[in-house]
Design a protein around this motif. Structure first.
Motif, PDB file in Angstrom:
ATOM      1  N   LYS A   7       0.710  -1.069   0.011  1.00  0.00           N
ATOM      2  CA  LYS A   7      -0.061  -0.002   0.018  1.00  0.00           C
ATOM      3  C   LYS A   7       0.742   1.245  -0.119  1.00  0.00           C
ATOM      4  N   LEU A   8       1.947   1.408   0.612  1.00  0.00           N
ATOM      5  CA  LEU A   8       2.985   2.385   0.645  1.00  0.00           C
ATOM      6  C   LEU A   8       3.311   2.523  -0.647  1.00  0.00           C
ATOM      7  N   MET A  25       8.086   8.924   3.107  1.00  0.00           N
ATOM      8  CA  MET A  25       8.817   8.838   4.225  1.00  0.00           C
ATOM      9  C   MET A  25       8.786   7.766   5.091  1.00  0.00           C
ATOM     10  N   ASN A  26       7.538   7.193   5.143  1.00  0.00           N
ATOM     11  CA  ASN A  26       7.615   5.845   5.888  1.00  0.00           C
ATOM     12  C   ASN A  26       8.460   4.740   5.218  1.00  0.00           C
ATOM     13  N   LEU A  28      11.157   5.258   3.550  1.00  0.00           N
ATOM     14  CA  LEU A  28      12.588   5.471   3.857  1.00  0.00           C
ATOM     15  C   LEU A  28      12.803   4.935   5.238  1.00  0.00           C
ATOM     16  N   ASP A  29      11.916   5.227   6.130  1.00  0.00           N
ATOM     17  CA  ASP A  29      12.039   4.838   7.387  1.00  0.00           C
ATOM     18  C   ASP A  29      12.459   3.500   7.451  1.00  0.00           C
ATOM     19  N   ILE A  30      11.448   2.772   6.921  1.00  0.00           N
ATOM     20  CA  ILE A  30      11.334   1.178   7.048  1.00  0.00           C
ATOM     21  C   ILE A  30      12.401   0.645   6.365  1.00  0.00           C
ATOM     22  N   THR A  31      13.041   1.364   4.957  1.00  0.00           N
ATOM     23  CA  THR A  31      14.354   0.658   4.571  1.00  0.00           C
ATOM     24  C   THR A  31      15.578   0.984   5.198  1.00  0.00           C
ATOM     25  N   PHE A  63      15.622   4.826  -2.595  1.00  0.00           N
ATOM     26  CA  PHE A  63      15.185   3.351  -2.063  1.00  0.00           C
ATOM     27  C   PHE A  63      16.210   2.391  -2.203  1.00  0.00           C
ATOM     28  N   LEU A  64      16.766   2.456  -3.720  1.00  0.00           N
ATOM     29  CA  LEU A  64      17.799   1.197  -4.135  1.00  0.00           C
ATOM     30  C   LEU A  64      19.007   1.574  -2.914  1.00  0.00           C
ATOM     31  N   CYS A  65      19.369   2.806  -2.855  1.00  0.00           N
ATOM     32  CA  CYS A  65      20.521   2.927  -1.795  1.00  0.00           C
ATOM     33  C   CYS A  65      20.272   2.555  -0.348  1.00  0.00           C
TER      34      CYS A  65
END
Length: 181
Positions: A7-8, A25-26, A28-31, A63-65
């Motif tokens: 969903k994100l 932002m969510n 990025l935080d999760i990853t 995200f890939l980083c």
């Protein structure tokens, strides 16, 4: 990948910019931590690096980083040049967001670290013909500081200080050095 993560990712293309931003932002935080679903989104993120609009390119690079630490197959070594290309994007803000995240690849392993350090060093030394090169240099020094803070590798600190010494303009030398105080 669970339904919340799916969903994100769907929300990244929502019409509402606030929904997009919150999802971004969510994610990025999760990853920032290792995840077990990196390869479920990897190919789409790679595609977004070259086919997406500037927001998609920026998000995909970031995200890939972040996902490099969740990449036991070391795909990032193969795909690094595509991610790195976004650090030179025609939209400066996209390029800058990507460049400021590239250091995260280096925490994934020694090969990744070597690749990132070599590219950052080369860019610092040879990038003086780029528009806004002093800002790019600052971002490189700041990225090296973040990497150092994360892994406490003296080689990274020495590299950054050596690069700062290469700056001929006293004003910028001081500005870059301030990152390490």
């Amino acid at each position: 990948m669970d339904s919340t993560i799916k969903k994100l990712f769907e929300n990244l293309i929502d019409d509402d910019k606030d929904v997009q931003y919150e999802a971004f932002m969510n994610l990025l935080d999760i990853t920032n931590e290792k995840v077990n679903w990196a390869y479920e989104v990897w190919d789409q993120l790679l595609k977004d690096l070259t086919e997406g609009d500037n927001h998609q390119r920026s998000r995909a690079a970031q995200f890939l980083c972040n996902l490099a630490k969740s990449d036991p197959e070391k795909r990032i070594l193969r795909d690094f040049s595509t991610v790195w290309a976004v650090t030179k994007d025609k939209k400066f803000v996209t390029a800058r967001h990507s460049l400021k995240s590239i250091w995260k690849i280096a925490i994934a392993g020694s090969q990744q670290k070597k690749l990132v350090l070599n590219n950052l060093t080369d860019r610092f030394i040879t990038g003086t013909d780029e528009k806004n090169y002093t800002l790019i240099r600052f971002d490189i020094i700041e990225s090296l500081k973040k990497l150092y803070d994360e892994i406490k590798d003296e080689q990274v600190k020495e590299l950054a200080l050596d690069l700062i010494e290469k700056e001929e303009d006293t004003k910028y030398k001081r500005k870059y050095a301030s990152v390490w105080k």
